[in-house]
Design a protein around this motif. Sequence first.
Motif, PDB file in Angstrom:
ATOM      1  N   LYS A  28      13.407   4.307   9.099  1.00 53.47           N
ATOM      2  CA  LYS A  28      14.410   5.381   8.814  1.00 53.47           C
ATOM      3  C   LYS A  28      13.750   6.789   8.654  1.00 53.47           C
ATOM      4  O   LYS A  28      14.372   7.764   8.372  1.00 53.47           O
ATOM      5  N   ARG A  29      12.367   6.676   8.559  1.00 52.14           N
ATOM      6  CA  ARG A  29      11.506   7.938   8.461  1.00 52.14           C
ATOM      7  C   ARG A  29      11.717   8.951   9.691  1.00 52.14           C
ATOM      8  O   ARG A  29      11.876   8.294  10.938  1.00 52.14           O
ATOM      9  N   PRO A  30      11.175   9.995   9.666  1.00 50.57           N
ATOM     10  CA  PRO A  30      11.284  11.025  10.660  1.00 50.57           C
ATOM     11  C   PRO A  30      10.475  10.617  12.099  1.00 50.57           C
ATOM     12  O   PRO A  30       9.399   9.966  11.501  1.00 50.57           O
TER      13      PRO A  30
ATOM     14  N   MET B  27       0.887  -1.394   0.001  1.00 50.15           N
ATOM     15  CA  MET B  27       0.048  -0.049  -0.091  1.00 50.15           C
ATOM     16  C   MET B  27       0.929   1.172   0.171  1.00 50.15           C
ATOM     17  O   MET B  27       1.440   1.681   1.205  1.00 50.15           O
ATOM     18  N   ASP B  28       1.224   1.843  -1.212  1.00 54.25           N
ATOM     19  CA  ASP B  28       1.965   2.752  -1.316  1.00 54.25           C
ATOM     20  C   ASP B  28       1.418   4.104  -1.803  1.00 54.25           C
ATOM     21  O   ASP B  28       0.549   4.006  -2.622  1.00 54.25           O
ATOM     22  N   GLY B  29       2.234   5.155  -1.304  1.00 52.92           N
ATOM     23  CA  GLY B  29       1.636   6.649  -2.227  1.00 52.92           C
ATOM     24  C   GLY B  29       0.871   7.397  -1.255  1.00 52.92           C
ATOM     25  O   GLY B  29       0.548   8.548  -1.775  1.00 52.92           O
ATOM     26  N   ASN B  30       0.853   7.325   0.067  1.00 55.72           N
ATOM     27  CA  ASN B  30       0.098   8.010   1.049  1.00 55.72           C
ATOM     28  C   ASN B  30       0.639   9.482   1.090  1.00 55.72           C
ATOM     29  O   ASN B  30       0.153  10.333   1.159  1.00 55.72           O
ATOM     30  N   GLY B  31       2.135   9.575   1.040  1.00 53.93           N
ATOM     31  CA  GLY B  31       2.747  10.857   1.065  1.00 53.93           C
ATOM     32  C   GLY B  31       2.593  11.629  -0.271  1.00 53.93           C
ATOM     33  O   GLY B  31       2.263  12.817   0.032  1.00 53.93           O
ATOM     34  N   ARG B  32       2.798  11.119  -1.149  1.00 57.16           N
ATOM     35  CA  ARG B  32       2.310  11.714  -2.500  1.00 57.16           C
ATOM     36  C   ARG B  32       0.961  12.206  -2.680  1.00 57.16           C
ATOM     37  O   ARG B  32       0.844  13.604  -3.106  1.00 57.16           O
ATOM     38  N   TRP B  33       0.054  11.500  -2.117  1.00 58.47           N
ATOM     39  CA  TRP B  33      -1.404  11.972  -2.357  1.00 58.47           C
ATOM     40  C   TRP B  33      -1.386  12.969  -1.523  1.00 58.47           C
ATOM     41  O   TRP B  33      -2.018  14.019  -2.037  1.00 58.47           O
TER      42      TRP B  33
HETATM   43 MG    MG Z   1       6.266   4.847  -0.311  1.00 57.13          MG
END
Ligand code: MG
Length: 239
Positions: A77-79, A26-32
């Motif tokens: 690795k994320r903030p 499930m990818d793309g939350n940040g870009r959305w």
């Molecule tokens: Mg991603």
Amino acid sequence: MLGFAKKAKTPGDTQPTGPRHVAIIMDGNGRWAKKKHLPRALGHKKGVEVVREIVRHAGKTGLEALSLYAFSSENWKRPEDEISDLMGLLRAFIKSDLDEFAANDVRLKIIGNYRALAPDIVDLIDNAIARTAHNSRTTLAVALNYGSQDELVRAATAAAAEGAITAEGIEAHLDTADLPPLDLLIRTSGEQRLSNFMLWQAAYAELWFTDTLWPDFTPAEFDTALAEFGKRERRYGGR
Ligand code: MG
Ligand code: IPE
Ligand code: IPE
């Protein structure tokens, strides 16, 4: 015999109509969120709403197992504030949706080393697993602190402790050992990589990619992926 080879086609076999086990990266939350000029956290929040819809929908399609990649072993690795938002959403999701799983015969399972999460989350998860353990319609396998390489090291170590390492031995110790073979792997957001997800299990899975960002993913698009799966010819190396 290996799980992924169980359904190997022999002359006269007919292709099963639907997949038994579907996994989603499930990818793309940040870009959305970025596209909508919203904080990243709102992308993750909308992402959880889509998880709820897809889990409800998948239960109606006759799937035996749905595996969802929710947090990878590399996502640490994320903030810190993003990790804390994600953990907060996870807590809230388990609290709000457990009754529905229990009522709808959904068994909750976690793959990955979830015991490294905060103690209160581990407790929530253990309680949710225990409460849904006897449910048998659909298994929802949520990947938390999951990394396939780590899973394979753990599985190979356990297999070695029992004697010679064999493919069957490794497979028996994977986090997914009690799930049907993976049939279909979906990734949203246009990326075409596995990002350390189900490397072993994907050996003969069908792959389906969509540019749709996860918060925009719909049950209708899930059905499109299932329909596409139905058209694929799986050969498992045979002919
Ligand atoms: Mg991603
Ligand atoms: C997926 O969305 C959610 C997690 C990995 C936890 P992302 O947060 O990776 O969104 P993008 O890829 O940055 O758009
Ligand atoms: C994969 O997405 C992990 C999850 C969806 C939980 P990422 O966003 O972490 O993957 P990369 O970094 O783009 O490969």
